[in-house]
Design an enzyme around this catalytic site. Structure first.
Site, PDB file in Angstrom:
ATOM      1  N   GLY A   1      -8.759  10.169   0.111  1.00  0.00           N
ATOM      2  CA  GLY A   1      -8.755   9.033   1.027  1.00  0.00           C
ATOM      3  C   GLY A   1      -9.913   8.110   0.711  1.00  0.00           C
ATOM      4  O   GLY A   1     -10.418   8.093  -0.415  1.00  0.00           O
ATOM      5  N   SER A   2     -10.343   7.374   1.728  1.00  0.00           N
ATOM      6  CA  SER A   2     -11.366   6.349   1.501  1.00  0.00           C
ATOM      7  C   SER A   2     -12.754   6.960   1.381  1.00  0.00           C
ATOM      8  O   SER A   2     -13.026   8.053   1.896  1.00  0.00           O
ATOM      9  CB  SER A   2     -11.339   5.352   2.659  1.00  0.00           C
ATOM     10  OG  SER A   2     -11.702   6.016   3.844  1.00  0.00           O
TER      11      SER A   2
ATOM     12  N   ALA B   1     -15.354   5.954   2.888  1.00  0.00           N
ATOM     13  CA  ALA B   1     -16.007   6.025   4.204  1.00  0.00           C
ATOM     14  C   ALA B   1     -15.679   7.348   4.893  1.00  0.00           C
ATOM     15  O   ALA B   1     -16.567   8.061   5.377  1.00  0.00           O
ATOM     16  CB  ALA B   1     -15.564   4.845   5.066  1.00  0.00           C
TER      17      ALA B   1
ATOM     18  N   GLY C   1     -14.487  10.007   3.410  1.00  0.00           N
ATOM     19  CA  GLY C   1     -14.982  11.074   2.532  1.00  0.00           C
ATOM     20  C   GLY C   1     -16.454  11.370   2.761  1.00  0.00           C
ATOM     21  O   GLY C   1     -16.877  12.523   2.768  1.00  0.00           O
TER      22      GLY C   1
ATOM     23  N   GLU D   1     -11.579  13.123  -3.386  1.00  0.00           N
ATOM     24  CA  GLU D   1     -10.965  12.151  -4.306  1.00  0.00           C
ATOM     25  C   GLU D   1     -10.881  10.838  -3.543  1.00  0.00           C
ATOM     26  O   GLU D   1     -10.125  10.730  -2.582  1.00  0.00           O
ATOM     27  CB  GLU D   1      -9.567  12.602  -4.739  1.00  0.00           C
ATOM     28  CG  GLU D   1      -9.547  13.919  -5.491  1.00  0.00           C
ATOM     29  CD  GLU D   1     -10.235  13.848  -6.845  1.00  0.00           C
ATOM     30  OE1 GLU D   1     -10.381  12.730  -7.383  1.00  0.00           O
ATOM     31  OE2 GLU D   1     -10.648  14.903  -7.347  1.00  0.00           O
TER      32      GLU D   1
ATOM     33  N   CYS E   1      -4.917   4.166  -5.493  1.00  0.00           N
ATOM     34  CA  CYS E   1      -6.335   4.338  -5.827  1.00  0.00           C
ATOM     35  C   CYS E   1      -6.598   3.806  -7.219  1.00  0.00           C
ATOM     36  O   CYS E   1      -7.705   3.400  -7.546  1.00  0.00           O
ATOM     37  CB  CYS E   1      -6.730   5.805  -5.725  1.00  0.00           C
ATOM     38  SG  CYS E   1      -5.715   6.876  -6.757  1.00  0.00           S
TER      39      CYS E   1
HETATM   40  P1  NAD Z   1      -8.422   7.168   5.039  1.00  0.00           P
HETATM   41  O1  NAD Z   1      -9.768   7.620   4.602  1.00  0.00           O
HETATM   42  O2  NAD Z   1      -8.330   6.186   6.146  1.00  0.00           O
HETATM   43  O3  NAD Z   1      -7.521   8.417   5.486  1.00  0.00           O
HETATM   44  C1  NAD Z   1      -7.292   9.488   4.642  1.00  0.00           C
HETATM   45  C2  NAD Z   1      -6.950  10.720   5.484  1.00  0.00           C
HETATM   46  O4  NAD Z   1      -8.096  11.069   6.244  1.00  0.00           O
HETATM   47  C3  NAD Z   1      -5.822  10.501   6.477  1.00  0.00           C
HETATM   48  O5  NAD Z   1      -5.047  11.680   6.568  1.00  0.00           O
HETATM   49  C4  NAD Z   1      -6.569  10.265   7.780  1.00  0.00           C
HETATM   50  O6  NAD Z   1      -5.812  10.612   8.915  1.00  0.00           O
HETATM   51  C5  NAD Z   1      -7.735  11.207   7.609  1.00  0.00           C
HETATM   52  N1  NAD Z   1      -8.917  10.918   8.420  1.00  0.00           N
HETATM   53  C6  NAD Z   1      -9.321   9.745   8.933  1.00  0.00           C
HETATM   54  N2  NAD Z   1     -10.480   9.895   9.605  1.00  0.00           N
HETATM   55  C7  NAD Z   1     -10.819  11.200   9.505  1.00  0.00           C
HETATM   56  C8  NAD Z   1     -11.903  11.986   9.973  1.00  0.00           C
HETATM   57  N3  NAD Z   1     -12.890  11.469  10.699  1.00  0.00           N
HETATM   58  N4  NAD Z   1     -11.934  13.299   9.665  1.00  0.00           N
HETATM   59  C9  NAD Z   1     -10.963  13.844   8.906  1.00  0.00           C
HETATM   60  N5  NAD Z   1      -9.890  13.167   8.454  1.00  0.00           N
HETATM   61  C10 NAD Z   1      -9.827  11.850   8.746  1.00  0.00           C
HETATM   62  O7  NAD Z   1      -7.705   6.616   3.737  1.00  0.00           O
HETATM   63  P2  NAD Z   1      -6.243   5.991   3.605  1.00  0.00           P
HETATM   64  O8  NAD Z   1      -6.247   4.605   4.126  1.00  0.00           O
HETATM   65  O9  NAD Z   1      -5.223   6.954   4.093  1.00  0.00           O
HETATM   66  O10 NAD Z   1      -6.106   5.968   2.024  1.00  0.00           O
HETATM   67  C11 NAD Z   1      -6.627   4.969   1.219  1.00  0.00           C
HETATM   68  C12 NAD Z   1      -7.785   5.492   0.415  1.00  0.00           C
HETATM   69  O11 NAD Z   1      -7.422   6.663  -0.312  1.00  0.00           O
HETATM   70  C13 NAD Z   1      -8.219   4.499  -0.633  1.00  0.00           C
HETATM   71  O12 NAD Z   1      -9.627   4.460  -0.660  1.00  0.00           O
HETATM   72  C14 NAD Z   1      -7.665   5.077  -1.914  1.00  0.00           C
HETATM   73  O13 NAD Z   1      -8.317   4.639  -3.075  1.00  0.00           O
HETATM   74  C15 NAD Z   1      -7.851   6.535  -1.662  1.00  0.00           C
HETATM   75  N6  NAD Z   1      -7.026   7.359  -2.548  1.00  0.00           N
HETATM   76  C16 NAD Z   1      -7.643   8.052  -3.547  1.00  0.00           C
HETATM   77  C17 NAD Z   1      -6.900   8.801  -4.447  1.00  0.00           C
HETATM   78  C18 NAD Z   1      -7.582   9.568  -5.546  1.00  0.00           C
HETATM   79  O14 NAD Z   1      -6.943  10.427  -6.154  1.00  0.00           O
HETATM   80  N7  NAD Z   1      -8.832   9.315  -5.855  1.00  0.00           N
HETATM   81  C19 NAD Z   1      -5.509   8.854  -4.322  1.00  0.00           C
HETATM   82  C20 NAD Z   1      -4.910   8.139  -3.277  1.00  0.00           C
HETATM   83  C21 NAD Z   1      -5.676   7.392  -2.395  1.00  0.00           C
END
Ligand code: NAD
Length: 469
Positions: free
Chosen positions: A228-229, A231, A233, A250, A284
């Site tokens: 995920g993002s 922030a 992470g 990731e 990503c």
């Molecule tokens: P996000 O960080 O908003 O959410 C990702 C996941 O985290 C979701 O399941 C969300 O519900 C959960 N989440 C949110 N807040 C949380 C918390 N406080 N504690 C635990 N879990 C929480 O990201 P997104 O908008 O779903 O995805 C976009 C991001 O993911 C982009 O930055 C993208 O580059 C990245 N991404 C990376 C890869 C990679 O392999 N490097 C692959 C796909 C996406």
């Protein structure tokens, strides 16, 4: 199977409501209409799922890797047999085309086959010793209970990249899918629970800030694997790190594609378009920065902008995402796009921006939408400096006919993936994927590198006494 109007969690092999029966609504990005309602899970639900995983863990770990591999192969076969159905669900809940959704489904299937093959490998090591008659071997052991938290963007590959290696390696898992893709997660969870013993894969739906933290903070979760993002992470690293869990992240990218003056311009334009705009830029690995040599800039720009105007991107995942991107573009020199399309749902016109300084927020912030920024550079040295002037380092690409330029770029670029004369793409199942700097924390997903995420090494020392034979 059409999307069910009421999605459920899966705990210990059973479909269940959230303990307090709370629900949230999930809307279709393509037209904004209601798709389904979803459990709004909280601490008690996560605790139940973690308990189910803990209960299933030992007997699952006791099965042989060959047997676990066979079950993962079975999962891949079932997913392949139901690929149209799986893709239709993904297309409906994300708004992407069936073509893209089918491609993603097939990628998830391939990940299953790759992981299944490890059942008859899962190699360890033997090594030497300073002590006579001592045999030392390193074997891979499961970590325990894995908390898997993923993004919405390519939902089935996202589940497959984590769930398949996690369970194959002998862990029991709790999957927390994105709140934006509950239907595909429910489908995938049901499919897994049709093949795996109860409790080996549990699925907990919910809003990130509500359902995520109890999983991150549970002392019973040994491994956190997050996509995920940056922030989110960072927060997970802090909270998971505080209790010394294994934390694998990731994260995002602000990937650059460089077009040199000796590039095949047709190829460079095609790859730049696909890299920037496919899946509405919600990748990503998206190329959000296109760095072009001065002498090729004007021609590239004209062709790229012309083609961008007609590019079919698909909608963004949510209203909030659309509004966030429009706010980020405020004041920017937008050449094309930059506005909401006049139709229901969350559509942003493919957007090309110019004249953005390398150190501006727009250059350094991942937008996760169909937005490409064009930069003009004098030469390769300046291009590499610009590409590397980023908090992220996930993927990169260069278009050139020169082997020397390609090799220098590959050598000096700060990224986990380099592509020459192609797009800033992600990975294939046998290739470790991840980045440097704020894109990753040093781990790689997919490939045999994924085994390092989902296992721990155990060194076994056998000391035999020849005198006793
Ligand atoms: P996000 O960080 O908003 O959410 C990702 C996941 O985290 C979701 O399941 C969300 O519900 C959960 N989440 C949110 N807040 C949380 C918390 N406080 N504690 C635990 N879990 C929480 O990201 P997104 O908008 O779903 O995805 C976009 C991001 O993911 C982009 O930055 C993208 O580059 C990245 N991404 C990376 C890869 C990679 O392999 N490097 C692959 C796909 C996406």
């Amino acid at each position: 199977m059409a999307v069910r109007s009421e999605i459920l969690n899966i705990v210990g092999g059973r479909a269940v409501e959230a303990a307090d029966r709370a629900r949230f609504e999930k809307f279709r990005p393509a037209d904004g209409s209601l798709l389904c309602t979803v459990p709004r899970s909280a601490e008690a639900d996560v605790a139940a799922a973690v308990e189910a995983a803990r209960a299933a863990r030992s007997s699952w770990a006791a099965r042989t890797p060959v047997e676990r591999g066979e079950l993962v192969r079975e999962l891949a076969l079932v997913l392949r047999a139901r690929r149209e159905e799986a893709a239709a669900i993904v297309a409906e809940e994300t708004g992407k085309t069936m073509e893209l959704a089918l491609g993603e489904t097939d990628a998830a299937v391939e990940m299953g086959f790759f992981v299944a093959g490890e059942g008859r490998r899962l190699y360890g090591r033997t090594t030497t010793s300073a002590m006579p008659n001592r045999t030392v071997m390193a074997t891979r052991r499961p970590v325990g209970v894995a908390g898997l938290i993923v993004s919405f963007n390519t939902p089935l590959p996202n589940y497959a990249w984590k769930v398949f290696p996690a369970v194959f390696c002998g862990n029991a898992a709790v999957l927390k899918p994105s709140e934006h893709t509950p239907a595909s997660a429910a489908f995938f969870g049901e499919l897994c629970n049709g093949c795996l013993p109860p409790g080996v894969l549990n699925v907990i739906h919910g809003l990130g800030p509500e359902a995520g933290p109890p999983l991150v903070e549970s002392a019973e979760v040994d491994l956190l694997s997050f996509t995920g993002s940056a922030a989110t992470g960072r927060w997970i690293a802090e909270r998971g790190g505080a209790r010394l869990a294994k934390v694998v992240l990731e994260l995002g990218g602000k990937n650059a594609l460089v077009v040199c003056d000796d590039a095949d311009l047709d190829g460079a334009v095609e790859w730049s378009l696909a890299s920037a705009f496919s899946n509405a830029g919600q990748r990503c690995a998206a190329a959000s920065r296109v760095v072009v040599f001065d002498s090729a800039y004007d021609e590239f720009r004209d062709r790229f902008v012309e083609r961008a105007r007609g590019y079919e991107t698909g909608p963004l995942i949510s209203e909030a995402s659309l509004e966030r991107i429009l706010a980020a573009l405020d004041g920017a020199n937008v050449v094309t796009g930059g506005e909401r399309l006049d139709r229901p749902g969350w559509w942003l016109a493919p957007t090309v921006v110019e004249d953005v300084p390398g150190d501006a927020a727009l250059s350094r912030t991942e937008l996760f939408g169909p937005v490409a920024i064009l930069y003009r550079v004098r030469d390769l040295r300046e291009a590499i400096a610009l590409v590397n002037d980023s908090p992220y380092g996930l993927t990169s690409a260069i278009h050139t006919a020169s082997l020397h330029r390609a090799m220098r770029f590959a050598d000096e670029v700060e990224a986990g993936v380099v592509v020459v004369n192609g797009g800033t793409h992600g990975s294939e199942p046998h290739m470790g994927f991840g980045g440097v700097k704020q894109s990753c924390t040093g781990w790689r997903e997919a490939g045999i590198e994924a085994l390092d995420v989902y296992t721990e090494w155990k060194y076994v020392n056998l000391i035999a006494d020849p005198a006793k034979t």
